[in-house]
Design an enzyme around this catalytic site. Structure first.
Site, mmCIF file in Angstrom:
data_model
loop_
_atom_site.group_PDB
_atom_site.id
_atom_site.type_symbol
_atom_site.label_atom_id
_atom_site.label_comp_id
_atom_site.label_asym_id
_atom_site.label_seq_id
_atom_site.Cartn_x
_atom_site.Cartn_y
_atom_site.Cartn_z
ATOM 1 C CG PHE A 250 -12.305 -1.479 -7.606
ATOM 2 C CD1 PHE A 250 -11.639 -1.814 -6.431
ATOM 3 C CD2 PHE A 250 -13.564 -0.929 -7.512
ATOM 4 C CE1 PHE A 250 -12.235 -1.615 -5.201
ATOM 5 C CE2 PHE A 250 -14.168 -0.720 -6.290
ATOM 6 C CZ PHE A 250 -13.501 -1.065 -5.125
ATOM 7 N N GLY A 477 -12.047 6.227 -2.307
ATOM 8 C CA GLY A 477 -12.623 5.411 -1.240
ATOM 9 C C GLY A 477 -11.544 4.783 -0.384
ATOM 10 N N GLY A 519 -0.760 5.508 -4.739
ATOM 11 C CA GLY A 519 -1.219 6.849 -4.376
ATOM 12 C C GLY A 519 -0.649 7.349 -3.065
ATOM 13 C CG LEU A 625 1.271 5.916 5.521
ATOM 14 C CD1 LEU A 625 1.014 6.395 4.097
ATOM 15 C CD2 LEU A 625 2.375 6.759 6.179
ATOM 16 N N GLY A 697 3.087 0.215 -0.819
ATOM 17 C CA GLY A 697 1.683 0.220 -1.206
ATOM 18 C C GLY A 697 0.902 -0.873 -0.497
ATOM 19 C CD GLU A 700 -3.550 -2.401 -7.103
ATOM 20 O OE1 GLU A 700 -2.315 -2.270 -6.954
ATOM 21 O OE2 GLU A 700 -4.118 -2.250 -8.186
HETATM 22 MO MO1 MOS Z 1 -5.542 -0.280 -9.983
HETATM 23 S S1 MOS Z 1 -6.401 -1.898 -10.821
HETATM 24 O O1 MOS Z 1 -4.063 -0.063 -10.776
HETATM 25 O O2 MOS Z 1 -6.620 0.993 -10.013
#
Ligand code: MOS
Length: 748
Positions: A250, A477, A519, A625, A697, A700
């Protein structure tokens, strides 16, 4: 193997490859391959490696906010059972970084800049001995002569414009506010947050001659290698980090933290491996925090509900000299129209642990406030809040004029409204009562910038027709193991059981790491490109054009020919490294993921206690995905939204700067009883500007605005607007309507 493109992502890849392959893995809600290892305890997390002869280190934290260490009374502690060393190395107190290798200010060990800063590590044979000695260690301090304030609201706090955050100005906002048919000028505040990852920060350091091996819990290994090398003044190629499983980050593990440096320094000094595990309290006190924010939002709208002026100004805080400033207005820049605008972030320099990226830095708190203010504007106009949002989506980004790569906000609002039953919402507050509870409904938009970062991955196609994906990408995770395997399986026409994914070791090609929701698309694109190179070879071997090649269930076909893929590989494995870097597409388009949140709350008519009863979120983030891992990300984000709305708040004692609620008993993240049924709707979209995968992404997105929907639902329930998060009952109770007044309310 040369591919027909550079690794810079300069042009949208419109070939739409993943819709033309045949394996059918992409988007499927496949299980995580490492799931059984995790639930059975067989996955080795960082603290769990058993290295022979490993000593244990425990950090000692400063017990004053600012000053210098005069003396560390090591001798009595060194006489305690099992104690080997008391180390206070200046490299060790480096501030937790944000993946910005080499940028953290070098410090002298004797300087204490915030309460709880590590000042020493005590090393002993066992953890208990080390902890005992660390607690017994006496440290004398000289308080700072000119301390910086402990409170961001202090008039003495120096306020700066962060170096990388220029204000955005256009037109004349003041005039627009004066002349508007409807104008809202409101100030909200949000408290500091802890990232609160489940796994505490931990490192085991081991030296093999001049080479350092760290087993630790981090998010971005290829950056973390540079950071630790920088701290210790060694070359990055002398460092290896192993982190196959990370129990959440996080943001708090984007950069290396004190325990990593302490373990490395201690291991070098005593000539044995050293493990340093932070306690939960140490994680809270030393790692990093999300800054509290004070935000002023101004919205000016014409008679038709079109926004003509928009102001969003924020004050955040950090330690002196830190680069990071919570980018509160990041999504405000592109979300709604209004040519007269002023967006600005300022940072107050104070003495508190480093402020850094926590769970969607910027949007998490910026969107929650902007979306609450939008609700206030909708109420002032008397317009449905969904309609207000739809009416204010600009054709291009205001001021800049950049086009949007894709934007599913209208679709998300509509799909969410339908699933949630928005048409049954009462437009005015205090209309629905169920026993002692006021019932209300709220909506908010979701938006989170999309980012690509440089990434590499190697894919090997073996003679037995299996494939191996290798990168130092972490899985914190989130589902990296699952989705990277799916991409490779899809591209190479292999059933998922034939694909193995190895992550989390810096001996492997440098992935993007996990952060900023980048990621999956970054490392996933690198995997895709490695597979494309392999496909070219396979096409050549089969004797067809790459475009004709079809790979499915281990069989290659094309140009009228067909052969098992294994037969094409023959005795030598085909290995390719794919890479991607952000290029022109990042500048040519405004890229963001979008969505909409819907919340139903019950507010207790007598006590003001709020319970979230149900939530719906609908999200558009390019290609999905893996529907299961994507849903989990969105759902988890909405749970954090509940925390931001109702319970989470770092409390600092302004007398000495210490963090009062430094554990999960006192810092309240939502628990199961706080989390109702949450419905997640994933919208299908393609965004070729974002990545060759046409995915954006999602990590978040689920938090970015969620708390706003809950705040708006509270207002809809009981008519109270609280502009200070979290919306705890004490802030509501004095403003609640008379619970005994004759009920105009309908029974739900
Ligand atoms: Mo995030 S808060 O950019 O791991």
């Amino acid at each position: 193997m040369r591919l027909p493109f550079s690794d810079m992502y300069n042009r949208p890849d419109e070939r739409n490859l993943l819709d033309r392959t045949g394996q059918g893995l992409i988007g499927k809600p496949l299980d995580r391959p490492e799931g059984p290892l995790k639930v059975s305890g067989a996955a080795t997390y960082s603290a769990e490696w058993n290295l022979p002869n490993c000593a244990e280190g425990v950090l000692v934290l400063a017990s004053i906010p600012q000053g210098t260490v005069r003396e560390i009374h090591a001798d009595p502690v060194l006489a305690m059972p099992g104690v080997m060393a008391v180390i206070a190395d200046k490299a060790m107190v480096r501030r937790s970084a944000q993946g910005t290798a080499g940028k953290a200010p070098a410090q002298d060990v004797t300087t204490v800049e915030y309460f709880g800063q590590p000042v020493a590590v005590v090393v002993a044979e066992t953890f208990e001995q080390a902890r005992d000695a660390a607690l017994a260690l006496r440290v004398d301090y000289d308080p700072a002569e000119k301390p910086v304030p402990l409170d961001p609201e202090s008039p003495q706090a120096e306020v700066e414009t962060p170096s990388d955050s220029k204000p955005i100005e256009g037109g004349d906002l003041d005039a627009a506010m004066r002349e508007a048919a409807f104008a809202i000028d409101v100030s909200y505040d949000t408290p500091g947050h802890a990232s609160a990852a489940m796994e505490p920060h931990v490192t085991i350091a081991e030296w093999q001659d001049d080479r350092l091996i760290l087993r630790g819990s981090y998010q971005m290994l290829s950056h973390n290698v540079k950071e630790i090398a920088d701290c210790l003044s060694i070359k990055p190629d002398k460092v290896r980090i192993i982190a196959p499983y990370v129990g959440g980050g996080f943001g708090s593990k984007l950069g290396i933290t004190h325990e990593a440096v302490a373990a490395a320094v201690a291991a070098r000094e005593i000539g044995r491996p050293v493990r340093v595990v932070m306690t939960r309290q140490q994680v809270f006190q030393t790692v990093m925090r999300r800054s509290e924010t004070r935000q002023r939002v101004r919205l000016a709208a014409d008679a038709g509900g079109r926004i003509v002026g928009l102001g969003h100004e924020a004050l955040v805080s950090n330690l002196p000299q830190e680069d990071f400033a919570e980018p509160v207005t990041q999504a405000t820049e592109f979300l709604y129209g209004g040519d007269n605008r002023l967006l600005k972030v300022e940072v107050a320099r104070i003495s508190r642990l480093t402020a850094g990226s926590v769970r969607a830095p910027g949007e998490a708190v910026g969107m929650q406030v902007l979306e609450a203010a939008m609700d206030e504007l909708a109420e002032a106009i008397g317009m449905d809040p969904i309609e207000l949002r739809k009416r204010n989506l600009p054709a291009t980004v205001p001021v800049e004029g950049t086009p949007y790569s894709s934007r599913m906000l209208v679709e998300a609002l509509e799909a969410g409204a339908k699933a949630f039953g928005w048409d049954r919402r009462q437009p005015t507050p205090c209309q629905t009562r169920e026993g002692d509870w006021w019932i209300g409904h709220g909506v908010a938009s979701a938006a989170r910038v999309n980012m690509m970062v440089p990434a590499e991955a190697r894919v090997t196609l073996n003679p037995d027709g299996s494939a191996l994906v290798e990168t130092d990408q972490t899985d914190i995770g989130t589902g990296s193991y699952a989705i990277l395997g799916q991409i490779a399986g899809e591209m190479l026409g292999l059933p998922i059981e034939r694909v193995k994914v190895e992550l989390g070791d810096t001996r492997l090609p440098a992935g993007a790491g996990s952060g900023g929701s980048f990621g999956a698309i970054s490392t996933g694109s690198a995997v895709m490109r490695a597979c494309e190179a392999i496909r070219e070879t396979l096409a050549k071997k089969l004797g067809c054009e790459a475009e004709e090649l079809q790979l499915k269930d281990g069989v290659a076909s094309g140009g009228g020919k067909q052969q098992p893929i294994a037969g094409l590989v023959q005795e030598k494995p085909l290995a390719e490294t794919g890479s991607i870097k952000p290029g022109k597409t990042a500048k040519d388009f405004s890229q963001a993921s979008y969505g909409a949140f819907f919340a139903e709350v019950a507010v207790h008519a007598f006590t003001g206690e709020t319970r979230v009863r149900r939530m719906t979120g609908a999200f558009g983030f390019g290609r999905v995905l893996n529907a299961k891992t994507a849903r989990s990300q969105c759902l988890g984000g909405m749970v954090w939204g509940i925390g931001s709305a109702l319970t989470e708040e770092l409390a600092f004692d302004l007398r000495d700067g210490h963090l009062v609620n430094h554990d999960l008993a006192e810092y309240h993240v939502p628990v199961h009883a706080d989390v109702p049924a949450i419905e997640v709707i994933l919208l299908e979209e393609r965004d070729a500007a974002a990545s060759p995968l046409q995915a954006k992404g999602v990590g978040e997105l689920g938090i970015c605005g969620a708390a706003g929907a809950i705040a708006n639902a509270i207002h809809n329930a009981c008519g109270v607007r609280v502009r200070s998060f979290p919306l705890t009952l004490d802030k509501l109770i004095d403003q609640l309507p008379d619970p005994f007044a004759p009920a105009t309310a309908k029974v739900a």
